[in-house]
Design an enzyme around this catalytic site. Structure first.
Site, PDB file in Angstrom:
ATOM      1  N   PRO A 163       0.827  -1.216   0.000  1.00  0.00           N
ATOM      2  CA  PRO A 163       0.000   0.000   0.000  1.00  0.00           C
ATOM      3  C   PRO A 163       0.858   1.263   0.000  1.00  0.00           C
ATOM      4  O   PRO A 163       2.099   1.184   0.031  1.00  0.00           O
ATOM      5  CB  PRO A 163      -0.760  -0.122   1.331  1.00  0.00           C
ATOM      6  N   MET A 164       0.213   2.391   0.016  1.00  0.00           N
ATOM      7  CA  MET A 164       0.945   3.659   0.122  1.00  0.00           C
ATOM      8  C   MET A 164       1.672   3.710   1.466  1.00  0.00           C
ATOM      9  O   MET A 164       1.200   3.147   2.458  1.00  0.00           O
ATOM     10  CB  MET A 164      -0.029   4.835   0.015  1.00  0.00           C
ATOM     11  N   GLU A 218       5.705   3.589  -9.422  1.00  0.00           N
ATOM     12  CA  GLU A 218       4.270   3.870  -9.617  1.00  0.00           C
ATOM     13  C   GLU A 218       3.734   3.176 -10.868  1.00  0.00           C
ATOM     14  O   GLU A 218       2.963   3.757 -11.644  1.00  0.00           O
ATOM     15  CB  GLU A 218       4.028   5.392  -9.708  1.00  0.00           C
ATOM     16  N   ALA A 219       4.132   1.931 -11.055  1.00  0.00           N
ATOM     17  CA  ALA A 219       3.801   1.202 -12.288  1.00  0.00           C
ATOM     18  C   ALA A 219       2.305   0.929 -12.434  1.00  0.00           C
ATOM     19  O   ALA A 219       1.834   0.629 -13.531  1.00  0.00           O
ATOM     20  CB  ALA A 219       4.581  -0.112 -12.335  1.00  0.00           C
ATOM     21  N   CYS A 229      -4.379   1.639  14.314  1.00  0.00           N
ATOM     22  CA  CYS A 229      -4.095   0.673  15.392  1.00  0.00           C
ATOM     23  C   CYS A 229      -2.629   0.240  15.463  1.00  0.00           C
ATOM     24  O   CYS A 229      -2.257  -0.474  16.387  1.00  0.00           O
ATOM     25  CB  CYS A 229      -4.989  -0.552  15.240  1.00  0.00           C
TER      26      CYS A 229
HETATM   27  P1  ADP Z   1       5.590   4.172  -0.889  1.00  0.00           P
HETATM   28  O1  ADP Z   1       6.432   4.371  -2.115  1.00  0.00           O
HETATM   29  O2  ADP Z   1       5.259   2.731  -0.622  1.00  0.00           O
HETATM   30  O3  ADP Z   1       4.352   5.042  -0.861  1.00  0.00           O
HETATM   31  P2  ADP Z   1       7.758   5.565   0.424  1.00  0.00           P
HETATM   32  O4  ADP Z   1       8.984   4.749   0.144  1.00  0.00           O
HETATM   33  O5  ADP Z   1       7.552   6.786  -0.426  1.00  0.00           O
HETATM   34  O6  ADP Z   1       6.468   4.627   0.385  1.00  0.00           O
HETATM   35  O7  ADP Z   1       7.760   6.062   1.941  1.00  0.00           O
HETATM   36  C1  ADP Z   1       7.961   5.210   3.041  1.00  0.00           C
HETATM   37  C2  ADP Z   1       8.167   6.104   4.256  1.00  0.00           C
HETATM   38  O8  ADP Z   1       6.947   6.761   4.569  1.00  0.00           O
HETATM   39  C3  ADP Z   1       8.523   5.397   5.524  1.00  0.00           C
HETATM   40  O9  ADP Z   1       9.900   5.077   5.633  1.00  0.00           O
HETATM   41  C4  ADP Z   1       8.130   6.424   6.580  1.00  0.00           C
HETATM   42  O10 ADP Z   1       9.179   7.363   6.765  1.00  0.00           O
HETATM   43  C5  ADP Z   1       6.971   7.172   5.922  1.00  0.00           C
HETATM   44  N1  ADP Z   1       5.632   6.900   6.475  1.00  0.00           N
HETATM   45  C6  ADP Z   1       4.666   7.835   6.655  1.00  0.00           C
HETATM   46  N2  ADP Z   1       3.529   7.272   7.115  1.00  0.00           N
HETATM   47  C7  ADP Z   1       3.766   5.948   7.263  1.00  0.00           C
HETATM   48  C8  ADP Z   1       2.979   4.819   7.691  1.00  0.00           C
HETATM   49  N3  ADP Z   1       1.699   4.942   8.064  1.00  0.00           N
HETATM   50  N4  ADP Z   1       3.564   3.596   7.700  1.00  0.00           N
HETATM   51  C9  ADP Z   1       4.862   3.468   7.328  1.00  0.00           C
HETATM   52  N5  ADP Z   1       5.653   4.481   6.908  1.00  0.00           N
HETATM   53  C10 ADP Z   1       5.126   5.712   6.860  1.00  0.00           C
HETATM   54 MG    MG Z   2       6.120   5.395  -3.883  1.00  0.00          MG
HETATM   55 ZN    ZN Z   3      -5.556  -1.072  11.937  1.00  0.00          ZN
END
Ligand code: ADP
Ligand code: MG
Ligand code: ZN
Length: 211
Positions: A18-19, A94-95, A153
């Protein structure tokens, strides 16, 4: 038994989740190591994803690496043909935003000996398989599924929650919606709501160091 083949072997590596699960961080980490090994690396991202930077991929933790924004997978192929030397590693971030024409291209590159590292969301905010990612996961040689931290949580999060962001506190302390911007939060299966939910976290649209 087949004799061990010394020829260069390509492969498809998938980084999904996920994001906020660290897909971009992990992609950057792998590509940096390839560069340290003096391999020729090229990185693509969809041109519509210019949230932080036009020509770099940037993680939520502000790590960055130069990339080429492309409108579609055909443009990637076009870029590769312009190069004086063949690349050894192709990274794509972001594929999920590319269409299924990405799939045969990735497979052709891997079959020709290129290491292809693809990062993308496996599910959209409704929990449905996203774009070409599910198919790529099936044909990949290596799959890494990453987890974020559920903002409700603290459990490992596998879902991206779409939330109404841009809340502002009124004088009475009540939060009201002041903008129509959509934002996302990481949530576990138990805390994920199918559809749009109220935000738990404060909107940090311009904050690249959100932790
Ligand atoms: P993605 O590309 O999967 O969206 P990124 O690599 O851009 O993720 O970012 C990961 C970073 O986001 C983590 O190392 C942390 O610093 C930050 N972060 C912010 N919110 C969260 C969350 N809810 N869970 C984990 N990491 C988070
Ligand atoms: Mg990303
Ligand atoms: Zn939860």
């Amino acid at each position: 038994m087949e004799p061990f083949r010394l020829m260069k072997m390509g492969m498809i590596e998938m980084i999904c989740g996920p994001m906020f699960s660290g897909k971009t961080e992990e992609l950057i980490r792998r590509l940096r190591r390839a560069k340290i090994a003096r391999q020729r690396v090229i990185v693509f991202k969809p041109s519509l994803d210019n949230r932080y930077d036009e020509i770099q991929i940037v993680s939520h933790s502000a790590q960055r690496i130069p990339s080429i924004p492309v409108e579609d997978p055909a443009m990637m192929e076009h870029c590769l043909k312009q190069l004086a030397f063949p690349v050894e590693v192709i990274g794509i971030d972001e594929a999920q935003f590319f269409d299924n024409s990405l799939i045969p291209l990735v497979e052709t590159w891997a079959n020709s000996g290129i290491r292809v590292v693809v990062a993308g969301l496996d599910q959209d905010y409704l929990g449905q398989p996203f774009g070409p990612i599910p198919h790529l996961l099936a044909i990949a040689d290596m799959v890494t599924k990453q987890y974020a931290v559920c903002v409700l949580c603290g459990a490992p999060a596998t879902k991206s929650q779409r939330v109404l962001a841009n809340h502002q506190k009124t004088q009475s302390g009540e939060k009201v919606l002041v903008g129509a911007h959509d934002a996302y939060e990481a949530r576990c299966r138990g805390c994920h709501v199918c559809g749009v939910d109220k935000a738990v976290t404060v909107s940090r649209e311009n904050d690249t160091t959100a932790v």
